[in-house]
Design a protein around this motif. Structure first.
Motif, short mmCIF file in Angstrom:
data_model
loop_
_atom_site.label_atom_id
_atom_site.label_comp_id
_atom_site.label_asym_id
_atom_site.label_seq_id
_atom_site.Cartn_x
_atom_site.Cartn_y
_atom_site.Cartn_z
N GLU A 254 -1.33 9.24 -7.51
CA GLU A 254 -0.20 8.99 -6.60
C GLU A 254 -0.45 9.51 -5.19
O GLU A 254 -1.25 10.42 -4.97
CB GLU A 254 1.07 9.63 -7.16
N GLN B 208 22.53 -6.67 -7.19
CA GLN B 208 22.09 -6.80 -5.80
C GLN B 208 20.78 -6.07 -5.48
O GLN B 208 20.09 -6.39 -4.52
CB GLN B 208 23.19 -6.29 -4.85
N MET C 131 17.47 -5.46 -6.64
CA MET C 131 16.17 -6.09 -6.47
C MET C 131 16.25 -7.21 -5.42
O MET C 131 15.32 -7.43 -4.65
CB MET C 131 15.70 -6.66 -7.81
N GLY D 277 10.12 3.16 -4.58
CA GLY D 277 11.30 3.39 -5.42
C GLY D 277 12.25 4.48 -4.92
O GLY D 277 12.02 5.11 -3.88
N ALA E 39 11.21 -0.01 2.37
CA ALA E 39 11.88 -1.23 1.88
C ALA E 39 12.22 -1.04 0.41
O ALA E 39 11.58 -0.24 -0.28
CB ALA E 39 10.98 -2.44 2.07
N GLY E 40 13.22 -1.79 -0.06
CA GLY E 40 13.59 -1.74 -1.48
C GLY E 40 14.30 -0.44 -1.83
O GLY E 40 14.96 0.18 -0.99
N ASP E 41 14.12 -0.01 -3.08
CA ASP E 41 14.83 1.19 -3.55
C ASP E 41 14.44 2.44 -2.75
O ASP E 41 15.21 3.40 -2.73
CB ASP E 41 14.53 1.43 -5.03
N THR F 187 7.27 1.41 -0.54
CA THR F 187 8.08 0.62 -1.50
C THR F 187 7.96 1.34 -2.83
O THR F 187 7.72 0.73 -3.87
CB THR F 187 7.56 -0.83 -1.60
#
Ligand SMILES: Cc1cc2nc3c(=O)[nH]c(=O)nc-3n(C[C@H](O)[C@H](O)[C@H](O)COP(=O)(O)OP(=O)(O)OC[C@H]3O[C@@H](n4cnc5c(N)ncnc54)[C@H](O)[C@@H]3O)c2cc1C
Length: 431
Positions: free
Chosen positions: A131, A322, A324, A164, A309-311, A162
């Motif tokens: 990671e 909404q 995803m 999460g 971006a995203g979560d 991105t």
């Protein structure tokens, strides 16, 4: 695939959002890499619906037809009180506004599998590696030095997080992540006891399947959702159902709800005369609703850029499906913003950076965050509404929903909002 030493754009996190961003950037011919610490355990089904604006976004990377093919298109979503119809969200009312006046029911893991295949066809693959644990701007090298857990390094100009809801990229950039309405931080575990919990499971039912096979049903009294999806394994022919069971505050849902737990909860909520019997449980999970939005989706470090971006940028209740969808639209938009920024930089003769240029990335960040605020508020409203299952609120809600169904303009407005069309047009749709 081995780790490159340097790329123009590094995408950290290969969920649906990272994959869509990677495909978008690759389409523009940019030198990218997408890394993820673990893609082996991606079976837990999360999202199950692609909405209209997302289908339009996926069209820009040539992925809409294949999603429709692998999913179950549906004209709408039915809300019921007990077994009586209360309200239909009818996407076909939007047929003059879009080429895709429907939603597609498709499990998130299927969406990801199709995106991974596309990325591979484009000559790129997810690099599974330790990671990302750290990064900083190196003045000498004039690039961001991204460090992995095994101390290997990748240099980049654009670092796209991105990764999460618990995003390391966001945390290392010191970007606050909290509920814009209450100010409660995402990390504040004390708030979890105050939230609504959902048990989720992908199950098959003994025949007859009492739910509709061609649209999701939201039973409100008490809360039970069934979304039919195609099985992931082609040999398996029976319809799978994603069921969602909501509980009120202070009632804990087990982390991995068992078949017995799910059956008992179904029995308590069954709106039909006949008993719904679970045949097999494929995946279960628990979702404890929290809402949080990153204070900014873009931060400049030195002459490098950190984007979210995203979560990594927003999390909220799954009611309304909404999460995803919002993330995939972010991914397309951030891909365009990075491309525009790189092109604008190249056309500057001295290669220097400036605030004019940065407006491109700032524009992405502000536009998408404003939409994030709206979607968080919508998800909260919907969650409140579907969990008003007792007393006068329930009665008023059911009457309002029934009456609303008689007003076509109101029905259209609801479809417009839920479909994502109410979030404004995408950058690609403007040019
Ligand atoms: C139980 C559950 C139910 C849900 N239901 C719905 C629903 O019904 N409808 C809906 O629209 N949404 C739903 N969601 C939300 C939806 O799943 C998310 O919005 C979506 O997964 C976000 O995608 P993402 O790519 O931003 O992040 P993720 O899918 O979380 O992917 C992040 C990726 O980053 C990787 N990663 C993280 N940190 C690092 C690091 N430091 N280094 C390298 N890699 C890293 C992870 O391994 C992961 O693969 C649900 C979520 C959950 C958990």
């Amino acid at each position: 695939m081995s780790l490159p030493s340097e790329v123009e754009v590094l995408v950290v996190g290969a969920g649906p959002v990272g994959l869509v961003a990677a495909i978008t950037l690759k389409k523009f011919g940019l030198n990218i890499a997408v890394v993820d610490r673990d893609i082996s355990n991606r079976n837990g089904s999360k999202a199950t619906v692609l909405h209209i604006r997302t289908l339009e976004a996926l069209e820009t990377i040539g992925m809409v037809n294949i999603m429709v093919e692998h999913g179950v298109p549906t004209n709408g979503i039915r809300f019921t009180g007990g077994s009586n119809k209360l309200f239909d969200v009818d996407f076909s009312l939007l047929n003059e506004q879009t080429a895709y006046p429907f939603a597609v029911m498709i499990p998130q893991q299927q969406v990801e599998a199709l995106l991974r295949k596309k990325l591979k066809e484009m000559g790129s693959e997810i690099i599974v590696c330790p990671e990302v644990t750290d990064y900083f701007y190196d003045d000498e090298k004039k690039a961001i030095r991204v460090v992995l857990a095994d101390q290997s390094v990748i240099w980049t100009q654009y670092l796209l997080g991105t990764d999460g809801g618990r995003s390391t990229i966001r945390k290392l950039a010191n970007i606050p992540f909290q509920d814009p309405q209450t100010g409660i931080a995402y990390e504040d575990k004390n708030s979890l006891g105050q939230t609504i919990h959902f048990a989720l499971a992908d199950v098959s039912f003994e025949e007859p399947l009492l739910f509709a096979r061609d649209y999701p049903t939201f039973c409100l009294d008490p809360f039970l959702v069934c979304t039919p999806v195609r099985p992931l394994i082609p040999q398996q022919t029976e319809t799978l159902c994603r069921i969602v069971l909501g509980t009120l505050k202070h009632i804990e849902v087990p982390q991995s709800p068992s078949k017995e737990y799910l059956q008992a909860e179904l029995d308590r909520r069954n709106p039909f005369k006949e008993r719904l019997v679970i045949k097999e449980v494929f995946i279960t999970s628990r979702y404890r609703v929290r809402a949080a939005l990153a204070e900014t989706y873009w931060k400049k470090i030195g002459n490098g850029h950190v984007l979210l971006a995203g979560d990594a940028a927003h999390v909220h209740s799954p009611v309304g499906g909404q999460g995803m969808n919002l993330g995939i639209c972010d991914a397309i938009e951030v891909g365009h913003a990075i491309r525009d920024h790189i092109e604008a930089k190249r056309t500057l003769s001295n290669g220097s950076e400036g605030s004019d240029l940065d407006r491109i990335l700032q524009g992405y960040a502000e536009e998408r965050r404003n939409i994030g605020v709206k979607v968080l508020a919508l998800a909260k409203r919907l969650t409140r509404m579907v969990t008003w299952n007792y007393g006068w609120r329930r009665v008023v809600r059911n009457v309002v929903m029934r009456v609303a169904g008689f007003f076509p303009s109101l029905k259209k407005a609801v479809a417009w909002r839920v479909s994502g069309l109410g979030n404004g047009v995408l950058r690609t749709q403007r040019t």
